[in-house]
Design a protein around this motif. Structure first.
Motif, PDB file in Angstrom:
ATOM      1  N   LEU A  45      -4.803  16.896  12.890  1.00 42.57           N
ATOM      2  CA  LEU A  45      -3.440  16.473  12.612  1.00 42.57           C
ATOM      3  C   LEU A  45      -2.521  16.930  13.730  1.00 42.57           C
ATOM      4  O   LEU A  45      -2.307  18.129  13.924  1.00 42.57           O
ATOM      5  CB  LEU A  45      -2.952  17.048  11.281  1.00 42.57           C
ATOM      6  N   HIS A  46      -2.001  15.972  14.490  1.00 42.15           N
ATOM      7  CA  HIS A  46      -1.145  16.318  15.630  1.00 42.15           C
ATOM      8  C   HIS A  46       0.228  16.814  15.187  1.00 42.15           C
ATOM      9  O   HIS A  46       0.906  17.501  15.930  1.00 42.15           O
ATOM     10  CB  HIS A  46      -0.955  15.098  16.545  1.00 42.15           C
ATOM     11  N   ASP A  47       0.648  16.450  13.980  1.00 39.26           N
ATOM     12  CA  ASP A  47       2.012  16.729  13.549  1.00 39.26           C
ATOM     13  C   ASP A  47       2.097  17.966  12.655  1.00 39.26           C
ATOM     14  O   ASP A  47       2.964  18.073  11.816  1.00 39.26           O
ATOM     15  CB  ASP A  47       2.600  15.526  12.809  1.00 39.26           C
ATOM     16  N   ARG A  48       1.198  18.932  12.818  1.00 34.96           N
ATOM     17  CA  ARG A  48       1.252  20.142  12.004  1.00 34.96           C
ATOM     18  C   ARG A  48       2.557  20.885  12.297  1.00 34.96           C
ATOM     19  O   ARG A  48       3.037  20.933  13.434  1.00 34.96           O
ATOM     20  CB  ARG A  48       0.049  21.042  12.266  1.00 34.96           C
ATOM     21  N   ASP A  49       3.127  21.471  11.266  1.00 33.68           N
ATOM     22  CA  ASP A  49       4.409  22.155  11.380  1.00 33.68           C
ATOM     23  C   ASP A  49       4.165  23.642  11.623  1.00 33.68           C
ATOM     24  O   ASP A  49       3.588  24.332  10.783  1.00 33.68           O
ATOM     25  CB  ASP A  49       5.216  21.964  10.100  1.00 33.68           C
ATOM     26  N   THR A  50       4.588  24.126  12.764  1.00 35.19           N
ATOM     27  CA  THR A  50       4.376  25.536  13.110  1.00 35.19           C
ATOM     28  C   THR A  50       5.627  26.377  12.888  1.00 35.19           C
ATOM     29  O   THR A  50       5.697  27.523  13.343  1.00 35.19           O
ATOM     30  CB  THR A  50       3.936  25.658  14.579  1.00 35.19           C
ATOM     31  N   THR A  51       6.633  25.836  12.216  1.00 35.89           N
ATOM     32  CA  THR A  51       7.879  26.573  12.000  1.00 35.89           C
ATOM     33  C   THR A  51       8.144  26.793  10.521  1.00 35.89           C
ATOM     34  O   THR A  51       9.278  27.040  10.124  1.00 35.89           O
ATOM     35  CB  THR A  51       9.060  25.807  12.621  1.00 35.89           C
ATOM     36  N   THR A  52       7.117  26.694   9.691  1.00 34.94           N
ATOM     37  CA  THR A  52       7.308  26.806   8.255  1.00 34.94           C
ATOM     38  C   THR A  52       7.598  28.253   7.843  1.00 34.94           C
ATOM     39  O   THR A  52       7.223  29.200   8.545  1.00 34.94           O
ATOM     40  CB  THR A  52       6.057  26.325   7.516  1.00 34.94           C
ATOM     41  N   PRO A  53       8.246  28.452   6.686  1.00 37.75           N
ATOM     42  CA  PRO A  53       8.432  29.820   6.172  1.00 37.75           C
ATOM     43  C   PRO A  53       7.114  30.559   6.016  1.00 37.75           C
ATOM     44  O   PRO A  53       7.059  31.775   6.219  1.00 37.75           O
ATOM     45  CB  PRO A  53       9.119  29.579   4.813  1.00 37.75           C
ATOM     46  N   LEU A  54       6.040  29.841   5.655  1.00 36.20           N
ATOM     47  CA  LEU A  54       4.734  30.475   5.503  1.00 36.20           C
ATOM     48  C   LEU A  54       4.287  31.109   6.824  1.00 36.20           C
ATOM     49  O   LEU A  54       3.898  32.290   6.867  1.00 36.20           O
ATOM     50  CB  LEU A  54       3.695  29.460   5.029  1.00 36.20           C
ATOM     51  N   LEU A  55       4.327  30.355   7.889  1.00 38.99           N
ATOM     52  CA  LEU A  55       3.875  30.873   9.183  1.00 38.99           C
ATOM     53  C   LEU A  55       4.800  31.969   9.687  1.00 38.99           C
ATOM     54  O   LEU A  55       4.360  32.973  10.262  1.00 38.99           O
ATOM     55  CB  LEU A  55       3.783  29.730  10.193  1.00 38.99           C
ATOM     56  N   ARG A  56       6.093  31.799   9.463  1.00 36.83           N
ATOM     57  CA  ARG A  56       7.053  32.815   9.893  1.00 36.83           C
ATOM     58  C   ARG A  56       6.806  34.137   9.162  1.00 36.83           C
ATOM     59  O   ARG A  56       6.862  35.212   9.753  1.00 36.83           O
ATOM     60  CB  ARG A  56       8.479  32.317   9.622  1.00 36.83           C
ATOM     61  N   SER A  57       6.517  34.046   7.854  1.00 28.33           N
ATOM     62  CA  SER A  57       6.281  35.252   7.062  1.00 28.33           C
ATOM     63  C   SER A  57       4.944  35.892   7.393  1.00 28.33           C
ATOM     64  O   SER A  57       4.810  37.122   7.387  1.00 28.33           O
ATOM     65  CB  SER A  57       6.332  34.913   5.563  1.00 28.33           C
ATOM     66  N   ALA A  58       3.933  35.061   7.655  1.00 29.64           N
ATOM     67  CA  ALA A  58       2.580  35.576   7.851  1.00 29.64           C
ATOM     68  C   ALA A  58       2.349  36.167   9.228  1.00 29.64           C
ATOM     69  O   ALA A  58       1.501  37.064   9.385  1.00 29.64           O
ATOM     70  CB  ALA A  58       1.568  34.453   7.592  1.00 29.64           C
ATOM     71  N   THR A  59       3.065  35.696  10.242  1.00 34.07           N
ATOM     72  CA  THR A  59       2.759  36.080  11.628  1.00 34.07           C
ATOM     73  C   THR A  59       2.717  37.593  11.857  1.00 34.07           C
ATOM     74  O   THR A  59       1.733  38.109  12.426  1.00 34.07           O
ATOM     75  CB  THR A  59       3.753  35.413  12.596  1.00 34.07           C
ATOM     76  N   PRO A  60       3.722  38.374  11.463  1.00 34.56           N
ATOM     77  CA  PRO A  60       3.626  39.825  11.721  1.00 34.56           C
ATOM     78  C   PRO A  60       2.474  40.481  10.966  1.00 34.56           C
ATOM     79  O   PRO A  60       1.877  41.451  11.462  1.00 34.56           O
ATOM     80  CB  PRO A  60       4.984  40.367  11.252  1.00 34.56           C
TER      81      PRO A  60
END
Length: 606
Positions: free
Chosen positions: A59-74
């Protein structure tokens, strides 16, 4: 007998034998495999998953700015540091199985994961990859350990995968999967415990981030309430706030309309937007929509609402609306909703005064039809001219045509797609209009001039700013109640009076659609129905494939053909995606991607 669905697995040899027997269609009570795994094998078999190779979509249009990714990254950063000497890959996916992030320190493990496309952008949902820690956790709704030959695909037999669902902190829906993947027969209890603990940490951070966003939204909401002293509302995906002025000055229908308009403005993805809207009561409101951001990302939107007219004008306007509903019948137009009637009344009023008029609205809303109908009502014997924007190299010829059109007494001249003119052309046309209409000719005999455009927010175009009044024609989704008038009227035009009627179930299905193409789309859809049914009652089954989807944009002709073929294949194959894909000659991965692209959801309305 089936073992309990726990993390305890049978020996590698027992599982391998059970898998071979299952693939040989030898299902019986002696299969020594967990219920969770057996149920997933059965789903994988129903989805016709290839047991020999992995074929998952990218999927080329995956969203990398979601609250999930923001919360999980650290949290993933910390865990990655802790596991830097271990052959363990940390994988985060969204709730559909699309990999958002992957952390791996082992080069060999990285290479093997790349070989099976377990990497960012690929979907590991069960319908694509078969039994695996990510997809099986999504399908079962619980944490899942899949070890070695428990995987349906032989290519995944080299891994052990532990997937734990991550739940939204307030809605409690699954928003993602935290998966730990290692080599087969790694300590399963350790992987499951660590995956589950990490998923809980991400949920706690999601809650904290949600609190930050909602606090930021609440602060801006309070500030707006204090500064404006008027009606204010605030929205995001989880919260709706409105002050006492909204509750007391607007009834329930008007409040719902304001929220609907606000949602449209939020989707426009602009920092600040202003809009003048018509409410179901016939009143006019001005909305100023301001996007709110926080440390945790997009927090929501605050909207200030102001009634354009005072109470006296509102009362008079409401009475006028009632009068228009009962007395103003325009040729070629139907509709009785307050939003539509108010728009008609405003256009008719501008025509009577000779005021220059700009009509804004989405494609297919009926802007040109409305102007034509108002002109035919007031001056049916006078000319009605429609001009497209001039081409840059043909401005002189076009200007002569415009001058000739405007010179006709009491004619109406419409400049379509005015927002498509470049700045220089728009300025030349605006100057010409002002020059032509600046003579001393009696206003009653002057030509009426109108322009149409797609956006009421366009204010920099010179020709648009030359028009003092802009009226917005509502999209069909904002006056869907008018379908009860529009559908019979259009069917009468297409098939003849009273030859076709629509069942209540079919009408209910039409009301569920988003109508991105508005009335033009409705007419085309009913035209497809008339080709197949010439008289009698139209049922849901008579509606074309596009009536079974919920897309938010107008498709190209090729896309529409493909969507219709997919829906028809589903209907012909009892809505089984694997069989529909086979009938169309496409892979299962492709057909599921098309589901998302075209807004196709199962089960289809029948």
């Amino acid at each position: 007998m089936h073992q309990a669905s726990s993390i305890a697995v049978a020996s590698a040899e027992d599982v391998a034998r059970a898998r071979e027997r299952f693939l040989s269609r030898e299902e019986d009570e002696s299969l020594n495999v967990r219920r969770l795994i057996l149920a997933s094998w059965q789903r994988s078999q129903e989805n016709d998953i290839d047991v020999d190779r992995i074929n998952v979509p990218y999927l080329h249009d995956r969203d990398t700015t979601t609250p999930l990714l923001r919360s999980a990254t650290p949290i993933l950063d910390t865990l990655h540091q802790q596991l830097q000497d271990e052959p363990v890959s940390i994988i985060l996916t969204d709730n559909t199985g699309i990999v958002l992030d992957r952390r791996t320190t082992s080069r060999d493990l990285t290479r093997r994961l790349d070989a099976v496309s377990l990497s960012p952008g690929y979907s590991y949902a069960e319908e694509f990859a078969g039994t695996n820690g990510i997809g099986t956790a999504i399908s079962s709704g619980q944490a899942a350990l899949v070890d070695g030959r428990e995987h349906y695909s032989g290519q995944l037999g080299q891994f052990a995968c532990a997937g734990a669902p991550i739940h939204h902190p307030t809605r409690r829906t699954v928003v993602g999967i935290l998966d730990l993947t290692s080599w087969a027969h790694a300590p399963g209890a350790m992987l499951m415990a660590l995956a589950s603990a990490t998923a809980r940490q991400i949920e706690e951070e999601l809650l904290a981030q949600t609190d930050l966003r909602e606090f930021a939204l609440f602060q801006e909401y309070l500030k707006a309430c204090q500064q404006s002293g008027g009606a204010v509302l605030a929205i995001n995906h989880d919260v709706v706030m409105m002050n006492e002025q909204v509750r007391t000055h607007f009834d329930a229908d008007e409040q719902q309309a304001l929220l609907s308009y606000a949602a449209d403005m939020v989707r426009a993805d602009e920092r600040t937007l202003t809009r003048t809207v018509e409410l179901p009561s016939g009143r006019t409101a001005h909305m100023k929509c301001v996007s709110v951001r926080s440390e945790a990302g997009q927090a929501g939107t605050v909207v200030r609402v102001r009634l354009v007219q005072n109470a006296a004008r509102t009362t008079a306007g409401s009475a006028l609306i009632r009068g228009v509903r009962s007395s103003l019948t325009l040729p070629g137009l139907v509709g009785s909703s307050a939003v539509w009637v108010r728009c008609v009344q405003q256009v008719s009023s501008c025509y009577e005064t000779g005021e220059w008029l700009a009509l804004a609205g989405e494609s297919g809303t009926g802007k040109l039809a409305l102007l034509r109908a108002v002109h035919q009502l007031h001056n049916p014997t006078r000319s009605f001219r429609v001009l497209d924007p001039p081409k840059p190299d043909g401005i002189e010829t076009w200007s002569a045509v415009l001058a000739d059109a405007i010179s006709a007494p009491e004619a109406m001249v419409v400049l379509e797609h005015a927002d498509q003119m470049d700045d220089l052309t728009a300025e030349l046309v605006a100057d010409q209009l002002l020059e032509i209409t600046s003579d001393d000719e009696a206003p009653a005999h002057r030509a009426r001039i109108a322009i149409t455009m797609t956006s009421a927010e366009l204010t920099t175009n010179a020709i648009v700013t030359a028009f003092a009044r802009t009226i917005e024609v509502p999209p069909l989704r904002h006056h869907v109640d008018d379908l009860v008038d529009l559908v019979p009227y259009l069917l009468g035009q297409l098939a003849g009076d009273d030859r076709l009627t629509v069942s209540s179930q079919a009408m209910a299905q039409l009301r569920r659609l988003n109508w991105p193409g508005n009335v033009t789309q409705l007419r085309r859809l009913l035209g497809e129905v008339v080709k197949r049914r010439h008289s009698g009652v139209i049922e849901v089954g008579d509606l074309p494939p596009e009536a079974r989807t919920s897309g938010h944009r107008v498709l190209t002709p090729i896309e529409a053909l493909e969507r219709d073929a997919i829906v028809q294949a589903l209907l012909d194959n009892d809505q089984r995606p694997a069989d529909a894909a086979s009938a169309l000659g496409m892979s299962r991965a492709t057909i599921y991607r098309k589901f998302r692209q075209y807004g196709i959801s199962l089960p289809l309305a029948r």
